[in-house]
Each structure stands twice: as C-alpha cells, then as structure tokens.
Design an enzyme around this catalytic site. Sequence first.
Site, PDB file in Angstrom:
ATOM      1  CG  ASP A  63      -2.033   0.982   1.164  1.00  0.00           C
ATOM      2  OD1 ASP A  63      -2.052   1.770   0.199  1.00  0.00           O
ATOM      3  OD2 ASP A  63      -2.880   0.985   2.057  1.00  0.00           O
ATOM      4  CB  SER A  64       0.633   4.474  -1.717  1.00  0.00           C
ATOM      5  OG  SER A  64      -0.606   4.969  -1.225  1.00  0.00           O
ATOM      6  N   GLY A  65       0.551   3.922   1.581  1.00  0.00           N
ATOM      7  CA  GLY A  65       0.571   4.644   2.840  1.00  0.00           C
ATOM      8  C   GLY A  65      -0.346   5.842   2.841  1.00  0.00           C
ATOM      9  N   GLY A  66      -1.087   6.032   1.733  1.00  0.00           N
ATOM     10  CA  GLY A  66      -1.988   7.170   1.655  1.00  0.00           C
ATOM     11  C   GLY A  66      -2.984   7.217   2.799  1.00  0.00           C
ATOM     12  CG  PHE A  67      -6.103   4.438   5.448  1.00  0.00           C
ATOM     13  CD1 PHE A  67      -7.416   4.873   5.374  1.00  0.00           C
ATOM     14  CD2 PHE A  67      -5.663   3.852   6.628  1.00  0.00           C
ATOM     15  CE1 PHE A  67      -8.283   4.726   6.455  1.00  0.00           C
ATOM     16  CE2 PHE A  67      -6.516   3.695   7.707  1.00  0.00           C
ATOM     17  CZ  PHE A  67      -7.825   4.138   7.614  1.00  0.00           C
ATOM     18  CG  ASP A 102      -5.310   6.710  -2.617  1.00  0.00           C
ATOM     19  OD1 ASP A 102      -4.338   6.448  -1.870  1.00  0.00           O
ATOM     20  OD2 ASP A 102      -6.454   6.266  -2.397  1.00  0.00           O
ATOM     21  CD  GLN A 137     -10.164   7.101  -2.607  1.00  0.00           C
ATOM     22  OE1 GLN A 137     -11.234   7.223  -2.010  1.00  0.00           O
ATOM     23  NE2 GLN A 137      -9.155   6.390  -2.114  1.00  0.00           N
ATOM     24  CG  ASP A 151      -5.802  -5.057   2.433  1.00  0.00           C
ATOM     25  OD1 ASP A 151      -5.466  -4.532   3.511  1.00  0.00           O
ATOM     26  OD2 ASP A 151      -6.416  -4.426   1.547  1.00  0.00           O
ATOM     27  CB  CYS A 176     -10.833 -25.711  11.337  1.00  0.00           C
ATOM     28  SG  CYS A 176      -9.301 -24.835  10.974  1.00  0.00           S
ATOM     29  CB  CYS A 235      -5.689 -24.559  11.196  1.00  0.00           C
ATOM     30  SG  CYS A 235      -6.338 -24.253  12.862  1.00  0.00           S
ATOM     31  CB  CYS A 237      -8.563 -26.865  14.602  1.00  0.00           C
ATOM     32  SG  CYS A 237      -9.457 -25.300  14.747  1.00  0.00           S
ATOM     33  CG  HIS A 277      -8.632 -20.928  14.004  1.00  0.00           C
ATOM     34  ND1 HIS A 277      -9.108 -22.136  13.538  1.00  0.00           N
ATOM     35  CD2 HIS A 277      -9.703 -20.082  14.032  1.00  0.00           C
ATOM     36  CE1 HIS A 277     -10.414 -22.038  13.301  1.00  0.00           C
ATOM     37  NE2 HIS A 277     -10.794 -20.798  13.600  1.00  0.00           N
TER      38      HIS A 277
END
Length: 375
Positions: A90-94, A144, A186, A263, A301, A303, A306, A332
Amino acid sequence: MLSFEIVETDGKARTSILKGTHGTTETPCFMPVATGGAVKGVRWEEIKTSGYSLVLSNIYHLYLRPGIDLIEEAGGIHKFTGWNGLILTDSGGFQVFSLGDLMKLTEEGVYFRSHIDGSKHFFSPELVVEYEERIGVDIGMVLDECTPYPATREYAKHSLERTYRWAKRSIEARTSDKTAVFGIVQGGTFDDLRILSAKLTSDLPFDGVAIGGLSVGEPKEDMYRITSLVTPLLPYAKPRYLMGVGKPEDIIVAVEHGVDMFDCVMPTRNARNGTLFTWNGKLNIKSARYKNDERPVDENCDCYTCRNFSRAYLRHLFASKEINALILNSIHNLHFYAKLMEKMREAIKNKKFKEFKREFFSKYKADEESPYYLT
C-alpha cells in the site's frame, strides 16, 4: 511483469491466475497484512502452509522503519524479510491522511510528521513509485487522497480529481516493469463520482485497479452499493482489488460482483483480541463457557491449532496472557480465511458460487448490520 489470466467465471464471480516477479497466486485471494514486513504473531512458514503466496506491506511504515535505503541495501524487500512469495505494498496514503494535524496536503504531495518520533517527511506520487521499485515489490499502489467518511460531495469530487492527477504522475514515474502499479478509484459514497473515478482510472495504463475509500466507517449498505456499482466498470482483463475489506460476509458479496483481491488486519487483530472465526460465526475464546470445552475451535477446521489444542486450552493461554495464545489464534484465523477463498475458487470453477454463498450464510452468523444477499 504482472500477468493475469481468468480461468473460470460464474456470473460476475471469477477465478484467475495472477503471476508476478516473485511467484503466482490464484484469485479470489486474501492478503495477510504484513505492515512492516511481518505478519504479527505468525512465521512465514505458517503463512505458506496455510496456502498464501501473496502478502501486503505498507510503504509508509517501511519508509519510516527500517527505511528504504536499508531494505534496498539488503537486496530488496524479499531478501530482507525472508518472504519469497509475492508482495503488494500500500502507498501509505490512508495512514498519512489519518495523521490529521500532523499532515499537510498540497498538489505537489503530502507533508507529514512521523507518528513514531514526530520527524518531518514528504511523499509525492513520484517518490512512492520510486520507493516501491527500489525495494522490489511485485505490486505497488499509487499515492491517492483517501476520502474520509463522511465527506461532502464537493470534497469527494476534489479528492478524486487530485487522485487522478496523481495517478497520471505515478504512471509517468515508472522506470521498471518488474513492479506492477495499481490505480485507485475514489469518490466517497456518491454514485456519479465513483462512476467518473472508475472511468478515469480505467483509462490509464495501470496493471490493475483498486476500489479505495471503503471500509472507513460508512454504512454497510453503502459499501455494497459502491462495490456493485464500480466493479463492472473496471477493466475486465485486469485484477480488481477492494482495499481494506474485510469481514467474511463482505468478501463473499464482493467476489459475487467480480472482485479478485482483498486485505484486512481482521484475522490477526481479532486473534490477538481473542475472537476466532469458525464456519458457524465468530467465537470469543475469552468466554467462561469454554473453560472446560475440550473441542477444537472448529471441528471442520484442519489447521495446526484445531488439530492439536482445545478451546479450554486456548482460553487458558489467553487468560494467562501467554504469547502462544496470540500465535495459535492467529494461525487459526488466517487458515480460516485461506480456506474461505479456496472454497470460493472451487465453487466458481464448478459453477456453484450461488449455492456456496447460500450455504455459507445459512450457517454463518454474520454481524447484525451486514445486509448480505441470499439471492
């Protein structure tokens, strides 16, 4: 160089093969969040064992600590972290726009103070692309202006226009085809602005397109409406990425509309807070009801957690503040998300996605505010 091959479709849902410089992944896919170059509480071995081959990191955090120069000198992000699969940053904009008074926005870029030590820094669209290429990520997001919620129509319009101008500058800044670059749509919760942003972004020669500015506090109905509106407007032959989403029910609805990539910190953050995902809904392992419960977290499950430990033991670890509680819970939850994506891919290949969705929601207790569709 990024390649994207659609394998099968079922309605708008599709499954595909995404191939980058450092590997291949099938979509729809979920990306575990490795913000600073590591998934909290989980080794790379367990990430791979669960079936992941693509993770997400963040240029803002990597830039501040340990630094772009250090990562580059170490041979790139893959050698530095020891992860030999695909990496999207991610660009880090958020993160930058979340700094509030510690951030100053200009047409040139954004000035900000580090949340770590208050030091002054500057990001521009060109610098973000440069950093992503220098550390060798497989997919880099453009810088952005992340529109907050709520926002006025005027603000959202100015925001998407700036994002578009920055997107064109990001394209011009590219120097290598080893790092793919995705644009970002956006427009807030305004349908006409989202349509405009989708068209403008799709017309640029990006390797993929993301839908940004959702999962930022807006009502669930708005998220679903915008996703269903925008996704069909994005290039069919390129990957589509819904940023920051999210909950299992939200992912399923988005896949139904043709989204390929997701994500969210939810699997690991919830794990660290004692909330575990099962095929029947979420389970709060802190509850006293599990004190003597010898069953696994989820009997369906397979995993590591579990297969080897009971709810009673996991509750004991959490109550005792043992670090293993956070590790086992995270294993898990990440396994659950990987299986969810795997089951969706199989359903699409078998032309049974609607049946999968209906069966999932007949058993899964989604959050009350989730207006998921059963049709």
